[in-house]
Design a protein around this motif. Structure first.
Motif, PDB file in Angstrom:
ATOM      1  N   GLU A   1     114.734   3.476 -31.728  1.00 53.12           N
ATOM      2  CA  GLU A   1     114.093   3.550 -30.296  1.00 53.12           C
ATOM      3  C   GLU A   1     115.045   4.566 -29.095  1.00 53.12           C
ATOM      4  OE1 GLU A   1     115.707   2.430 -27.399  1.00 53.12           O
ATOM      5  OE2 GLU A   1     117.665   1.089 -28.322  1.00 53.12           O
ATOM      6  N   ALA A   2     116.010   5.016 -29.526  1.00 57.42           N
ATOM      7  CA  ALA A   2     116.835   5.687 -28.853  1.00 57.42           C
ATOM      8  C   ALA A   2     116.008   7.132 -28.653  1.00 57.42           C
ATOM      9  CB  ALA A   2     118.280   6.105 -29.388  1.00 57.42           C
ATOM     10  N   SER A   3     115.545   7.521 -29.582  1.00 56.50           N
ATOM     11  CA  SER A   3     114.706   8.959 -29.518  1.00 56.50           C
ATOM     12  C   SER A   3     113.812   9.078 -28.595  1.00 56.50           C
ATOM     13  CB  SER A   3     114.296   9.355 -30.977  1.00 56.50           C
ATOM     14  OG  SER A   3     113.208   8.408 -31.282  1.00 56.50           O
TER      15      SER A   3
ATOM     16  N   GLY B   1     105.440   0.483 -16.434  1.00 58.70           N
ATOM     17  CA  GLY B   1     105.314  -0.191 -17.744  1.00 58.70           C
ATOM     18  C   GLY B   1     106.904  -0.417 -18.319  1.00 58.70           C
ATOM     19  N   GLY B   2     107.106  -0.096 -19.507  1.00 62.99           N
ATOM     20  CA  GLY B   2     108.247  -0.185 -20.114  1.00 62.99           C
ATOM     21  C   GLY B   2     108.835  -1.600 -20.181  1.00 62.99           C
ATOM     22  N   GLY B   3     108.057  -2.618 -20.806  1.00 61.02           N
ATOM     23  CA  GLY B   3     108.203  -3.942 -20.580  1.00 61.02           C
ATOM     24  C   GLY B   3     109.269  -4.377 -21.643  1.00 61.02           C
ATOM     25  N   ASP B   4     109.567  -3.492 -22.768  1.00 59.28           N
ATOM     26  CA  ASP B   4     110.852  -3.917 -23.741  1.00 59.28           C
ATOM     27  C   ASP B   4     112.436  -3.628 -23.030  1.00 59.28           C
ATOM     28  OD1 ASP B   4     111.597  -0.915 -24.029  1.00 59.28           O
ATOM     29  OD2 ASP B   4     109.529  -0.899 -24.848  1.00 59.28           O
ATOM     30  N   GLY B   5     112.290  -2.928 -21.708  1.00 61.21           N
ATOM     31  CA  GLY B   5     113.476  -2.900 -21.110  1.00 61.21           C
ATOM     32  C   GLY B   5     114.412  -1.760 -21.542  1.00 61.21           C
ATOM     33  N   GLY B   6     113.853  -0.754 -22.520  1.00 58.45           N
ATOM     34  CA  GLY B   6     114.625   0.237 -22.919  1.00 58.45           C
ATOM     35  C   GLY B   6     114.829   1.345 -21.894  1.00 58.45           C
ATOM     36  N   VAL B   7     113.542   1.845 -21.257  1.00 60.37           N
ATOM     37  CA  VAL B   7     113.842   2.989 -20.290  1.00 60.37           C
ATOM     38  C   VAL B   7     114.558   2.636 -19.077  1.00 60.37           C
ATOM     39  CG1 VAL B   7     112.605   4.211 -18.617  1.00 60.37           C
ATOM     40  CG2 VAL B   7     111.543   4.063 -20.871  1.00 60.37           C
ATOM     41  N   ALA B   8     114.509   1.316 -18.661  1.00 56.84           N
ATOM     42  CA  ALA B   8     115.458   0.659 -17.398  1.00 56.84           C
ATOM     43  C   ALA B   8     116.920   0.870 -17.744  1.00 56.84           C
ATOM     44  CB  ALA B   8     114.916  -0.734 -17.039  1.00 56.84           C
ATOM     45  N   ARG B   9     117.152   0.602 -19.065  1.00 62.70           N
ATOM     46  CA  ARG B   9     118.441   0.560 -19.606  1.00 62.70           C
ATOM     47  C   ARG B   9     119.214   1.978 -19.444  1.00 62.70           C
ATOM     48  NH1 ARG B   9     118.442   0.128 -25.866  1.00 62.70           N
ATOM     49  NH2 ARG B   9     117.887   2.199 -25.475  1.00 62.70           N
ATOM     50  N   GLU B  10     118.165   2.892 -20.161  1.00 65.32           N
ATOM     51  CA  GLU B  10     118.551   4.417 -19.868  1.00 65.32           C
ATOM     52  C   GLU B  10     118.613   4.911 -18.651  1.00 65.32           C
ATOM     53  OE1 GLU B  10     119.984   5.939 -22.669  1.00 65.32           O
ATOM     54  OE2 GLU B  10     119.296   4.026 -23.541  1.00 65.32           O
ATOM     55  N   VAL B  11     117.778   4.679 -17.815  1.00 67.62           N
ATOM     56  CA  VAL B  11     117.684   5.198 -16.329  1.00 67.62           C
ATOM     57  C   VAL B  11     119.054   4.660 -15.708  1.00 67.62           C
ATOM     58  CG1 VAL B  11     116.531   5.161 -14.088  1.00 67.62           C
ATOM     59  CG2 VAL B  11     115.349   5.526 -16.113  1.00 67.62           C
TER      60      VAL B  11
ATOM     61  N   ILE C   1     128.097  11.089 -25.767  1.00 69.08           N
ATOM     62  CA  ILE C   1     128.552   9.628 -26.433  1.00 69.08           C
ATOM     63  C   ILE C   1     129.170   8.602 -25.713  1.00 69.08           C
ATOM     64  CG2 ILE C   1     130.037   9.296 -28.344  1.00 69.08           C
ATOM     65  CD1 ILE C   1     129.726  12.161 -29.571  1.00 69.08           C
ATOM     66  N   SER C   2     130.049   9.040 -24.693  1.00 73.11           N
ATOM     67  CA  SER C   2     130.679   7.967 -23.917  1.00 73.11           C
ATOM     68  C   SER C   2     129.548   7.323 -23.196  1.00 73.11           C
ATOM     69  CB  SER C   2     131.647   8.483 -23.053  1.00 73.11           C
ATOM     70  OG  SER C   2     131.133   9.217 -21.852  1.00 73.11           O
ATOM     71  N   MET C   3     128.599   7.836 -22.978  1.00 67.69           N
ATOM     72  CA  MET C   3     127.243   7.028 -22.043  1.00 67.69           C
ATOM     73  C   MET C   3     126.625   6.218 -22.898  1.00 67.69           C
ATOM     74  SD  MET C   3     126.238  10.355 -19.581  1.00 67.69           S
ATOM     75  CE  MET C   3     124.705   9.447 -19.047  1.00 67.69           C
ATOM     76  N   GLY C   4     126.699   6.273 -24.251  1.00 66.79           N
ATOM     77  CA  GLY C   4     125.764   5.431 -25.182  1.00 66.79           C
ATOM     78  C   GLY C   4     124.899   6.360 -25.773  1.00 66.79           C
ATOM     79  N   LEU C   5     124.709   7.635 -25.500  1.00 65.98           N
ATOM     80  CA  LEU C   5     123.402   8.362 -26.029  1.00 65.98           C
ATOM     81  C   LEU C   5     123.382   8.572 -27.474  1.00 65.98           C
ATOM     82  CD1 LEU C   5     122.833  10.837 -22.934  1.00 65.98           C
ATOM     83  CD2 LEU C   5     122.098   8.404 -23.109  1.00 65.98           C
ATOM     84  N   LYS C   6     122.393   8.434 -28.041  1.00 73.73           N
ATOM     85  CA  LYS C   6     122.274   8.653 -29.457  1.00 73.73           C
ATOM     86  C   LYS C   6     121.476   9.929 -29.858  1.00 73.73           C
ATOM     87  CE  LYS C   6     122.693   3.608 -30.548  1.00 73.73           C
ATOM     88  NZ  LYS C   6     121.919   2.532 -31.128  1.00 73.73           N
TER      89      LYS C   6
END
Length: 300
Positions: free
Chosen positions: A64-66, A89-99, A271-276
């Motif tokens: 999902e990170a990609s 949209g973004g109901g899974d929460g992934g975009v909100a997590r990244e923003v 990497i420290s931000m958790g980006l994959k």
């Protein structure tokens, strides 16, 4: 076609005729029908937990990170100061997590039509559902175009993280309109532009260049009539049809260079931000298109 047969889930979509994608299932965690769509979450053998809406894979824990990182940081890092962000949209929460990871972001407003998807992901896929818990985040349960029409707020960046405009209907390749259909038209793009601050950027899911050129052509033609700058980019996501998904980025600034990030993080910071997946090199490379797609876009 039975999508769950002998321990395998099979995706077959009208936007990708003549193709199917199967994934081995370890355990089905949730199957239900909300007011808007069918929701399924299962534990797969190799991709972790999987969210499926109306028969289409939306995300898996493994890759999902990609998608989430690219639909987020392509527009955010192309903007000089993305303080206020709207997610449609973004109901899974992934975009909100990244923003929420972006240090310049001060406010995240999200409008999602289906609260049952949100609750399902918070319970069964908390690695993404955690995006709803950030103190910067405000959530509205509403239809996206209606929310955009009614809100008085303006935003630096709008991210539309939607499902496909067409979903399966029995075994018909034509399918039927999905919950996100109203987000794919010129009227909606114009309304979104009106909710952007000067120099604002809109980014939305842009389908697969190998399989969905008719849909892409419609999106580009409509948005190009409204925004002075539109650019197509893509990312590689193994569990999406064709292993690839695109993004259309639009700017109200006629001089915007969306393919060149304004904000650049070194590898240690990312990497420290958790980006994959996302980094500045990937940002630039995502706009480099194969020859057939360049030809296609020139001929629009």
């Amino acid at each position: 076609m039975d999508q769950h047969l002998k321990g395998w889930f099979t995706e077959r979509l009208p936007v990708c005729p003549g193709e199917a994608f199967s994934m081995q299932v370890k355990e089905i965690l949730l199957e239900k029908k909300s007011e808007y769509q069918d929701i399924k979450i299962f534990e797969s053998t190799h991709f972790g937990r999987v969210l499926v809406l109306d028969g289409a894979i939306q995300c898996t824990e493994r890759d999902e990170a990609s998608y989430q990182e690219m639909i987020t940081f392509l527009p955010l890092n192309a903007h000089p100061c993305p303080k206020k962000v709207l997610i449609v949209g973004g109901g899974d929460g992934g975009v909100a997590r990244e923003v929420a990871k972006h240090p310049q972001v001060e406010s995240i407003v999200q409008c999602e039509i289906d609260k049952e998807v949100i609750e399902a992901c918070k319970k069964y896929i908390p690695s993404m559902g955690c995006g709803f818990d950030n103190p910067k985040h405000r959530l509205y349960i509403d239809e996206g175009t209606k929310f955009i029409e009614c809100t008085k707020e303006k935003f630096d960046v709008i991210i539309t993280d939607s499902s496909d405009p067409v979903v399966p209907e029995d075994d018909s390749e034509e399918g039927k309109k999905g919950p996100a259909d109203t987000l794919y038209n010129a009227d909606t793009y114009l309304k979104m532009k009106e909710k952007l601050e000067e120099g604002g950027i809109l980014c939305f899911q842009g389908e697969n260049m190998w399989q969905n050129q008719t849909l892409i052509a419609g999106m580009i033609k409509s948005s190009s009539q409204i925004f002075p700058v539109t650019k197509y980019a893509y990312t590689c996501t193994p569990t999406y049809p064709g292993g690839q998904i695109g993004f259309l980025l639009c700017s109200t600034n006629k001089d915007a260079k969306l393919e060149e990030p304004v904000t650049v993080w070194d590898d240690d910071t990312a990497i420290s931000m958790g980006l994959k997946y996302y980094n500045a090199d990937i940002h630039r490379a995502s706009f480099v298109l194969p020859s057939f797609m360049k030809k296609f876009l020139r001929e629009l």
